[in-house]
Design a protein around this motif. Structure first.
Motif, short mmCIF file in Angstrom:
data_model
loop_
_atom_site.label_atom_id
_atom_site.label_comp_id
_atom_site.label_asym_id
_atom_site.label_seq_id
_atom_site.Cartn_x
_atom_site.Cartn_y
_atom_site.Cartn_z
N SER A 118 0.85 -1.18 0.00
CA SER A 118 0.00 0.00 0.00
C SER A 118 0.88 1.23 0.00
O SER A 118 1.96 1.24 0.62
CB SER A 118 -0.90 -0.01 1.23
N SER A 119 0.43 2.26 -0.69
CA SER A 119 1.22 3.49 -0.75
C SER A 119 0.29 4.65 -0.99
O SER A 119 -0.54 4.61 -1.89
CB SER A 119 2.22 3.37 -1.92
N LYS A 120 0.43 5.69 -0.17
CA LYS A 120 -0.47 6.85 -0.31
C LYS A 120 0.15 7.89 -1.24
O LYS A 120 -0.49 8.37 -2.16
CB LYS A 120 -0.72 7.46 1.06
N THR A 121 1.41 8.22 -1.01
CA THR A 121 2.02 9.30 -1.78
C THR A 121 3.11 8.82 -2.74
O THR A 121 3.78 9.63 -3.38
CB THR A 121 2.62 10.38 -0.84
N GLY A 122 3.31 7.49 -2.81
CA GLY A 122 4.20 6.95 -3.84
C GLY A 122 5.55 6.44 -3.38
O GLY A 122 6.24 5.75 -4.13
C1 LIG Z 1 -0.33 12.09 8.95
C2 LIG Z 1 0.97 11.33 8.80
C3 LIG Z 1 1.38 10.49 9.81
C4 LIG Z 1 2.58 9.79 9.72
N1 LIG Z 1 2.99 8.99 10.76
C5 LIG Z 1 4.18 8.35 10.68
C6 LIG Z 1 4.66 7.58 11.77
O1 LIG Z 1 4.04 7.46 12.83
N2 LIG Z 1 5.86 6.94 11.63
C7 LIG Z 1 6.60 7.03 10.49
O2 LIG Z 1 7.67 6.44 10.43
N3 LIG Z 1 6.18 7.79 9.44
C8 LIG Z 1 4.99 8.43 9.49
N4 LIG Z 1 4.55 9.18 8.44
C9 LIG Z 1 5.41 9.28 7.23
C10 LIG Z 1 5.01 8.34 6.10
O3 LIG Z 1 4.94 6.99 6.53
C11 LIG Z 1 6.06 8.45 4.99
O4 LIG Z 1 5.98 9.73 4.40
C12 LIG Z 1 5.91 7.37 3.94
O5 LIG Z 1 7.05 7.39 3.10
C13 LIG Z 1 4.65 7.54 3.10
O6 LIG Z 1 4.63 6.45 2.21
P1 LIG Z 1 3.85 6.48 0.82
O7 LIG Z 1 4.49 7.59 -0.03
O8 LIG Z 1 4.10 5.14 0.24
O9 LIG Z 1 2.42 6.76 1.11
C14 LIG Z 1 3.37 9.90 8.54
C15 LIG Z 1 2.94 10.75 7.51
C16 LIG Z 1 1.76 11.47 7.63
C17 LIG Z 1 1.35 12.42 6.51
#
Ligand SMILES: Cc1cc2nc3c(=O)[nH]c(=O)nc-3n(C[C@H](O)[C@H](O)[C@H](O)COP(=O)(O)O)c2cc1C
Length: 154
Positions: free
Chosen positions: A8-12
């Protein structure tokens, strides 16, 4: 060898990481089935010899909501013969760096043959390449080791 990568990935960031992991398997001549969590049928996990999970971390060190059904499927199905691995991205600015990787790790260690986990800081950097290569090697080593153990037992 039937291997699934489910992520799963929200922002990539995790998606980019998972695509690299997939490429590294292919370089080893191993075919993997890649699924975004929404596409993955997890009613019979044991159809796979190995499952690699890719997850970001959300909230306060939490597993993303959409990954929770997969988490529960591992807790409730017969998965003791599956080799697993977890890779994730997170941000060490948060108190629980890659907390979702840790949550999966504890559960999979108990229920499956957990091979390895890997945490990546936000987005892939060149320095992460060797860690990703090693991650894939360890998954493959663990599959072969587990197969040979099964043969000895039978
Ligand atoms: C609201 C929010 C909460 C987050 N909480 C955590 C956290 O508790 N621990 C962590 O390591 N990263 C946390 N992150 C960072 C994300 O896990 C990180 O940016 C990740 O690379 C996003 O992955 P994606 O691009 O695949 O969605 C958080 C980011 C956001 C926006």
């Amino acid at each position: 060898m039937k291997i699934a990568i489910v992520y799963s990935s929200k922002t990539g960031n995790t998606e980019e990481l998972i695509h690299l992991i997939q490429e590294l398997f292919i370089k080893k001549n191993v075919v993997v089935n890649l699924f975004r969590i929404e596409q993955f049928q997890f009613n019979v996990l044991k159809n796979y010899e190995a499952i690699v999970i890719g997850t970001y971390t959300w909230g306060n060190g939490n597993i993303p909501h959409e990954m929770m059904d997969l988490f529960r499927a591992f807790e409730t199905q017969d998965v003791k013969n599956i080799v697993t691995a977890v890779v994730g991205t997170g941000d060490s600015g948060y108190p629980n760096f890659c907390g979702a990787v840790d949550e999966f790790k504890s559960m999979l260690y108990y229920h499956t043959h957990l091979a390895v986990t890997l945490k990546i800081e936000v987005s892939l950097q060149q320095k992460d390449m060797s860690r990703c290569i090693r991650f894939v090697e360890i998954v493959l080593e663990k599959i072969l080791l587990y197969r040979s153990n099964l043969k000895i037992k039978s």
